[in-house]
Write a protein that holds these residues in place. Structure first.
Motif, mmCIF file in Angstrom:
data_model
loop_
_atom_site.group_PDB
_atom_site.id
_atom_site.type_symbol
_atom_site.label_atom_id
_atom_site.label_comp_id
_atom_site.label_asym_id
_atom_site.label_seq_id
_atom_site.Cartn_x
_atom_site.Cartn_y
_atom_site.Cartn_z
ATOM 1 N N UNK A 349 -7.772 7.723 -10.718
ATOM 2 C CA UNK A 349 -8.712 8.809 -11.005
ATOM 3 C C UNK A 349 -9.544 8.499 -12.238
ATOM 4 N N UNK A 350 -8.926 7.936 -13.263
ATOM 5 C CA UNK A 350 -9.654 7.601 -14.489
ATOM 6 C C UNK A 350 -10.691 6.511 -14.235
ATOM 7 N N UNK A 351 -10.329 5.491 -13.452
ATOM 8 C CA UNK A 351 -11.297 4.452 -13.121
ATOM 9 C C UNK A 351 -12.395 4.996 -12.207
ATOM 10 N N UNK A 352 -12.028 5.856 -11.289
ATOM 11 C CA UNK A 352 -13.012 6.461 -10.397
ATOM 12 C C UNK A 352 -14.060 7.224 -11.204
ATOM 13 N N UNK A 353 -13.619 8.005 -12.185
ATOM 14 C CA UNK A 353 -14.541 8.758 -13.032
ATOM 15 C C UNK A 353 -15.404 7.824 -13.870
ATOM 16 N N UNK A 354 -14.800 6.753 -14.391
ATOM 17 C CA UNK A 354 -15.565 5.782 -15.168
ATOM 18 C C UNK A 354 -16.662 5.151 -14.323
ATOM 19 N N UNK A 355 -16.301 4.645 -13.155
ATOM 20 C CA UNK A 355 -17.256 3.939 -12.319
ATOM 21 C C UNK A 355 -18.354 4.865 -11.807
ATOM 22 N N UNK A 356 -17.973 6.074 -11.414
ATOM 23 C CA UNK A 356 -18.989 7.034 -10.973
ATOM 24 C C UNK A 356 -19.921 7.395 -12.127
ATOM 25 N N UNK A 357 -19.371 7.478 -13.338
ATOM 26 C CA UNK A 357 -20.185 7.821 -14.492
ATOM 27 C C UNK A 357 -21.164 6.741 -14.878
ATOM 28 N N UNK A 358 -20.898 5.488 -14.490
ATOM 29 C CA UNK A 358 -21.802 4.391 -14.810
ATOM 30 C C UNK A 358 -22.990 4.302 -13.858
ATOM 31 N N UNK A 359 -22.905 4.964 -12.739
ATOM 32 C CA UNK A 359 -24.008 4.920 -11.770
ATOM 33 C C UNK A 359 -25.243 5.597 -12.351
ATOM 34 N N UNK A 360 -26.432 5.243 -11.864
ATOM 35 C CA UNK A 360 -27.662 5.894 -12.334
ATOM 36 C C UNK A 360 -27.572 7.411 -12.181
ATOM 37 N N UNK A 361 -28.276 8.116 -13.039
ATOM 38 C CA UNK A 361 -28.179 9.575 -13.117
ATOM 39 C C UNK A 361 -28.319 10.237 -11.754
ATOM 40 N N UNK A 362 -29.254 9.760 -10.944
ATOM 41 C CA UNK A 362 -29.500 10.400 -9.652
ATOM 42 C C UNK A 362 -28.384 10.212 -8.654
ATOM 43 N N UNK A 363 -27.539 9.184 -8.864
ATOM 44 C CA UNK A 363 -26.448 8.897 -7.933
ATOM 45 C C UNK A 363 -25.095 9.370 -8.462
ATOM 46 N N UNK A 364 -25.092 9.893 -9.675
ATOM 47 C CA UNK A 364 -23.847 10.295 -10.310
ATOM 48 C C UNK A 364 -23.420 11.679 -9.815
ATOM 49 N N UNK A 365 -22.117 11.886 -9.530
ATOM 50 C CA UNK A 365 -21.655 13.207 -9.115
ATOM 51 C C UNK A 365 -21.985 14.260 -10.169
ATOM 52 N N UNK A 366 -22.301 15.440 -9.714
ATOM 53 C CA UNK A 366 -22.675 16.527 -10.613
ATOM 54 C C UNK A 366 -21.534 16.819 -11.594
ATOM 55 N N UNK A 367 -21.888 17.006 -12.859
ATOM 56 C CA UNK A 367 -20.905 17.356 -13.886
ATOM 57 C C UNK A 367 -20.251 16.167 -14.543
ATOM 58 N N UNK A 368 -20.745 14.928 -14.242
ATOM 59 C CA UNK A 368 -20.122 13.747 -14.823
ATOM 60 C C UNK A 368 -21.084 13.112 -15.820
ATOM 61 N N UNK A 369 -20.583 12.820 -17.023
ATOM 62 C CA UNK A 369 -21.393 12.202 -18.048
ATOM 63 C C UNK A 369 -21.497 10.706 -17.815
ATOM 64 N N UNK A 370 -22.368 10.052 -18.589
ATOM 65 C CA UNK A 370 -22.579 8.629 -18.433
ATOM 66 C C UNK A 370 -21.330 7.827 -18.787
ATOM 67 N N UNK A 371 -20.479 8.363 -19.682
ATOM 68 C CA UNK A 371 -19.271 7.635 -20.071
ATOM 69 C C UNK A 371 -18.117 7.849 -19.116
ATOM 70 N N UNK A 372 -18.373 8.547 -18.010
ATOM 71 C CA UNK A 372 -17.341 8.741 -16.987
ATOM 72 C C UNK A 372 -16.465 9.939 -17.202
#
Length: 375
Positions: A349-372
């Motif tokens: 879960x922690x890696x999933x949040x990190x990797x999703x947070x690194x995606x460009x803003x438009x592709x990032x799940x809602x509510x997730x910061x750039x640092x994951x």
């Protein structure tokens, strides 16, 4: 997400900690619906493993070039066959993370431990690792440490803070005894050591300390290593019939040995969080461990620490003299500590949040910061 994992020997895991990490993380991400590929140095008869796509690429079978050559080729393939985000393993590969970043692919890097301290490396290899430590802090979008002691090292030396994500472990016990029968071991009548047979993992010290102890129990030294033939010959140079050295063992046989030993000895002096140590704890073993900051962080008061060969000999004697109730206290403490701190689903879960947070803003799940992390 489309995720690539680079920098390991690949999966299925049959070598060390990074390979186990890659398999456990990749399979769990795939189960969660992500498209995952892992780059491998071995050629497989199959193109997918437990829902994960395998990319087999050649390498240079050389002590100093194996990892770098394969990661370079993997990086070229990655740039030409894009994913949403890439996860590199091993600080030595930091230099390659700049290429996917130039191509617009965000990158995280798990640096592992302080690899330049390994005695197998020559001066040039140590210099490469030292340079790579610094590059790890500036080239990837985010670098990850799996031990707080390693995180503090990077803070103090480079004034850079990593994202700390711990390691997971297979904590289940098994009751079958096939591997024990094959090796002539009786349940609860042997000490177990598992690691790559390299000098900084101190297999020779463990063997010599055990040989000083009068006991009918056996010692199983499990492991192997490429490019370490001379050291392995020295470890095997014994006439003590109590010492069993079967080489590397994986899968069910490895779990059987870890489930039915009298005590587990962990002697590794370099690296971050070691999976074999966590797994031994999770299976409820009495653990004797070399006292380093990383090992102490993992085991703490759930095991018996020692500092040198004479200390290990004394701890082996102490373990043998313990009552069943005294051993049970340590065993329960170790199992509980492993369950609370080293769960693969939490790590995923922690890696999933990190990797999703690194995606460009438009592709990032809602509510997730750039640092994951969640907003």
């Amino acid at each position: 997400m489309r995720v690539a994992i680079l920098g390991t020997r690949g999966i299925p895991a049959n070598y060390g900690g990074f390979e186990t990490f890659a398999e456990e993380l990749a399979v769990r991400l795939a189960v969660r619906g992500h498209e995952v590929r892992v780059y491998c140095r071995e050629t497989h008869d199959f193109k997918a493993y437990r829902g994960v796509r395998l990319i087999d690429l050649p390498t240079l079978r050389h002590k100093y070039l194996d990892t770098l050559a394969h990661t370079f080729l993997s990086t070229l393939h990655l740039v030409m066959h894009r994913v949403d985000v890439a996860l590199y393993c091993n600080a030595a590969n930091a230099i390659f993370t700049i290429l996917p970043r130039i191509a617009g692919i965000p990158v995280a890097l798990n640096v592992d431990g302080i690899e330049r301290k390994r005695r197998k490396w020559n001066v040039l290899a140590r210099a490469w690792y030292q340079c790579s430590e610094y590059l790890s802090t500036i080239l990837p979008n985010k670098f990850v440490t799996d031990a707080e002691a390693i995180r503090e090292y990077y803070k103090e030396r480079y004034d850079k803070d990593s994202l700390f994500i711990g390691y997971g472990a297979d904590l289940g016990r098994v009751e079958t005894q096939g591997e024990l029968n094959r090796l002539g071991l009786d349940p609860l009548h042997y000490f177990l050591y598992v690691s790559r047979m390299e000098p900084e993992n101190r297999a020779l010290e463990v063997r010599r300390a055990f040989e000083q102890v009068r006991t009918t129990m056996k010692l199983a030294l499990v492991g192997d290593a490429p490019y370490a033939d001379e050291y392995i010959r020295e470890v095997r140079n014994t006439t003590d019939m109590r010492v069993v050295m079967p080489g590397a063992i994986y899968g069910l046989g490895y779990r059987e040995l870890g489930s039915l030993c009298f005590a587990y000895i962990h002697a590794t002096e370099v690296g971050g969080t070691h999976p074999a140590l966590i797994e031994a704890m999770g299976r409820g073993n009495l653990v004797l461990y070399l006292e380093t900051p990383e090992n102490t962080e993992v085991c703490g008061d759930a095991g018996l620490p020692y500092r040198d060969a004479s200390g290990l000999e004394a701890r082996i004697e102490e373990a043998l003299s313990m009552t069943e109730a005294e051993r049970d206290v340590y065993q329960q403490r170790a199992a509980q500590r492993a369950r609370e701190r080293y769960d693969w689903e939490t790590v995923t879960t922690q890696y999933e949040m990190l990797l999703e947070g690194l995606r460009p803003e438009g592709l990032r799940p809602e509510g997730l910061r750039k640092d994951g992390l969640r907003k």
